[in-house]
Write a protein that holds these residues in place. Structure first.
Motif: not given
Length: 695
Positions: A161-181
């Motif tokens: 979870p810690v690694v995932l949160v760091n990557y989501v904060e740094a990258l735009e596309q995972p944020k887009g998929w999170l909003l889509t979810a």
């Protein structure tokens, strides 16, 4: 056509109600619940999904796929490389099924007279709910895969979870998929709770909105010309989802032997034709941004683009011909089996097209590999070589695919409505036509001329665009009376017939959403409050480097201005009617807030969005603070002309209202022979006689 939330569903509206296993002896209709048919459709979707994944993976393998070294990334491994394509296909297909099923429930089959969904609409709603859960799961999976792919790590490494949160904060596309979810989850829950037609429409538009985060953060949102690429991708995704999803929903409706099949097929045929045109045009535009015409035959990316263009062309011709034939046969009472067979073939070809699209998203375009865009081009999508001059406002055009297209389409539809009225001998005021076309022209000018081109790069130009979209364009549009024109030009459905576009317009005008937005207090707070919230809360700083945020800001400016001026001077009857003094009071209440906003801007000592504007480093901008103060002066002074237009419009409307009232009084007096005046004089005479007798 009610928007009210019903407490219960009648047995008539429940598709889960028991039905016989054989045809009805009275009606001769086939049984409504057929597990074999549903299983066959599920098998078709599964086979199509696997085919799409196979096409995508096969093309990536044959062409060498995404060369991570060329793209400057670390290879995350085979599981991530190919798994990301599988979850992307699954997300796209489940999104299409969800959107298409909601399209069926909202617009292709009619609801009951009470406004509650009928059996067929409710079946589509339940299918949309199931597809939304699948969409949600694939979107969550995409968060992991895109984070791993962007970081160049195996997907198993981001389960922490810690690694995932760091990557989501740094990258735009995972944020887009999170909003889509999040959107998919809301849809899944909404489809279980909603039973009325009105809220089904709301869910439909929410489902279409669920496509936007990926378009705004995906492959087209980076690099040069990302404004054109993102806008064209928005059209492309929406068109594909409506076409593919609508066809699957129609196929399911036909296999259920649902009611109103000829109507649903006819409406979808028109929708599919529009989607095909949108897909073709937007696809070509998006491809030309990424690959030069001479590279279509010399690069892997160009060959895949050509294959996708051919597939869409074949789909368009084949689909139109078979739907035209099917609609005719269904109108004659035959042809349901033909529709199912041909639609199944069309769905499979569509899935191949989905595979091609997924392969494109994993193949680097030649221009992105060879070109090194400037900082300005990376931030706003294009270079700005010289300062904007008054002449440049009309010569430095960059067509906005979203709002420029909207301006042209709105103008064409309005003129088509006026033409229909004139053909049948009705009169439509020329002034309204001039007002509407002027509003469309100003929308085009504000977003596609030199103003729109320089607006993302200079605060002062942005403020001109803001004030034009928020004040001038809405005033002109509400004076055009488009709703009144639509209600007069569109034919009514007629007694006992399913509701159509005219009834949909009426439902929108009288919906709870329209009533809330046109509430004087709400309209005033949204209109003037958005100035302060956007610019003084830090939202503007965050939104400056995001293209989707500029699209959202422009949409908000237009909507806030429209719902504010509609009850004041609108030709169309508003859900909430204000008295003349109430209209004037609402207008005057906004003036000091607007002026105070401009004064604050002119006296600020800090620059709004300073980091973004400094990174652009435009040589002709002498000082960011000075440019901001110019923007404040524009905000302060630009309210004068719109207020003057509104005051003139109010005076004209009041004068005409008095004239109409005087004419009605004259006609009444002519019809009654001055009976009211005679009765009034008789009353006065009687009172005088009574007073005299008392004396």
């Amino acid at each position: 056509m009610s928007w009210a939330y019903p407490r219960s569903v009648s047995a008539e509206a429940k598709p889960d109600a028991p039905d016989s296993g054989a045809a009805s002896a009275e009606t001769g209709t086939a049984p409504r619940r057929q597990p074999r048919r549903r299983a066959a459709l599920g098998s078709l979707l599964l086979v199509g999904g696997l085919l799409a994944v196979a096409v995508a993976v096969g093309i990536v393998v044959l062409t060498g796929g995404l060369n991570y070294g060329v793209a400057g990334l670390t290879d995350p491994g085979d599981l991530t490389r190919y798994g990301i394509m599988a979850v992307r296909v699954g997300s796209d297909l489940s999104a299409a099924v969800c959107i298409g099923s909601l399209l069926l429930a909202a617009f292709l089959v009619p609801p009951q007279k009470s406004g509650t969904l009928d059996v067929d609409g409710y079946a589509g709603l339940r299918t949309a709910g199931t597809a939304a859960w699948v969409w949600f799961l694939f979107a969550i999976a995409s968060v992991f895969f895109t984070a791993a792919d962007g970081a160049g790590k195996p997907v198993t490494d981001v389960f922490d979870p810690v690694v995932l949160v760091n990557y989501v904060e740094a990258l735009e596309q995972p944020k887009g998929w999170l909003l889509t979810a999040v959107v998919a989850l809301l849809l899944a829950l909404g489809c279980r709770l909603v039973l009325s037609w009105g809220w089904t429409v709301v869910l439909f538009f929410l489902s279409v909105g669920g496509l936007l985060p990926i378009a705004a953060t995906g492959h087209s949102a980076s690099g040069g010309a990302h404004d054109v690429a993102t806008n064209s991708l928005l059209f492309h995704l929406v068109g594909a989802a409506l076409w593919v999803g609508g066809l699957i929903a129609l196929l399911a409706h036909a296999r259920r032997r649902g009611d109103h099949l000829p109507l649903a097929a006819s409406r979808f045929s028109t929708t599919a034709l529009v989607c095909w045109i949108v897909l073709g045009v937007s696809g070509v535009v998006n491809a030309l941004v990424r690959v030069a015409p001479e590279q279509l035959l010399t690069t892997d990316y160009g060959l895949v683009v050509l294959a996708k263009i051919v597939a869409i062309a074949v789909l368009g011709v084949f689909g139109h011909q078979h739907r035209k034939r099917s609609v005719r046969e269904l109108a004659e009472g035959v042809g349901g089996g033909t529709l199912v067979r041909l639609a199944a073939v069309e769905v499979l070809v569509m899935f191949v097209t989905f595979g091609l699209a997924t392969a494109l998203s994993r193949t680097p375009p030649p221009r992105e590999i060879a070109a090194q865009p400037s900082t300005v081009e990376l931030l706003i999508g294009y270079d700005l070589d010289t300062a904007l001059t008054p002449l440049g406002v009309f010569t430095e055009w960059r067509f906005d695919l979203v709002y420029g297209t909207a301006a042209i389409v709105l103008a064409v539809l309005y003129l088509a409505g006026v033409r229909r009225l004139r053909r049948r001998g009705d009169v439509w005021p020329v002034g309204r036509t001039v007002a509407w076309l002027s509003g469309c022209a100003m929308l085009l000018l504000a977003t596609s001329s030199g103003l729109g081109r320089y607006s993302p790069a200079m605060f002062s130009i942005h403020m001109i665009t803001h004030m034009t979209l928020n004040m001038l364009v809405p005033i002109l549009l509400v004076l055009g009376g488009a709703v009144t024109l639509a209600l007069r030009a569109l034919p009514p459905a007629g007694r006992g017939r399913p509701p159509g576009p005219r009834e949909w317009v009426l439902a929108l005008v009288h919906s709870p959403i329209a009533r809330v937005l046109t509430n004087p207090v709400v309209a005033l707070v949204v209109f003037v409050g958005s100035f302060y919230v956007l610019y003084y809360s830090g939202l503007f700083d965050v939104a400056l480097d995001q293209h989707w945020a500029h699209l959202a800001m422009n949409a908000h400016f237009l909507l806030a201005g429209y719902v504010f001026f509609w009850p004041i001077i609108g030709i169309d009857p508003a859900p909430r009617q204000l008295p003349p003094l109430g209209k004037l009071g609402l207008l005057l209440a906004s003036v000091p807030f607007h002026a105070f906003f401009g004064v604050i801007l002119m006296n600020m000592q800090t620059v709004i969005g300073e980091g973004f504007y400094r990174s652009l480093d435009l040589p002709w901008v002498d000082g960011l603070l000075d440019d901001q103060r110019v923007g404040g002066g524009i905000a302060w002074a630009s309210g004068e002309l719109p207020v003057l237009i509104v005051m003139i419009a109010l005076l004209v409307q009041w004068t005409r209202s008095d004239e109409r009232e005087a004419k009605r009084r004259d006609r009444r007096e002519e019809a009654t022979g001055d009976a009211e005046l005679a009765a009034y004089n008789a009353m006065l005479k009687q009172l005088a006689q009574r007073d005299g007798s008392r004396d």
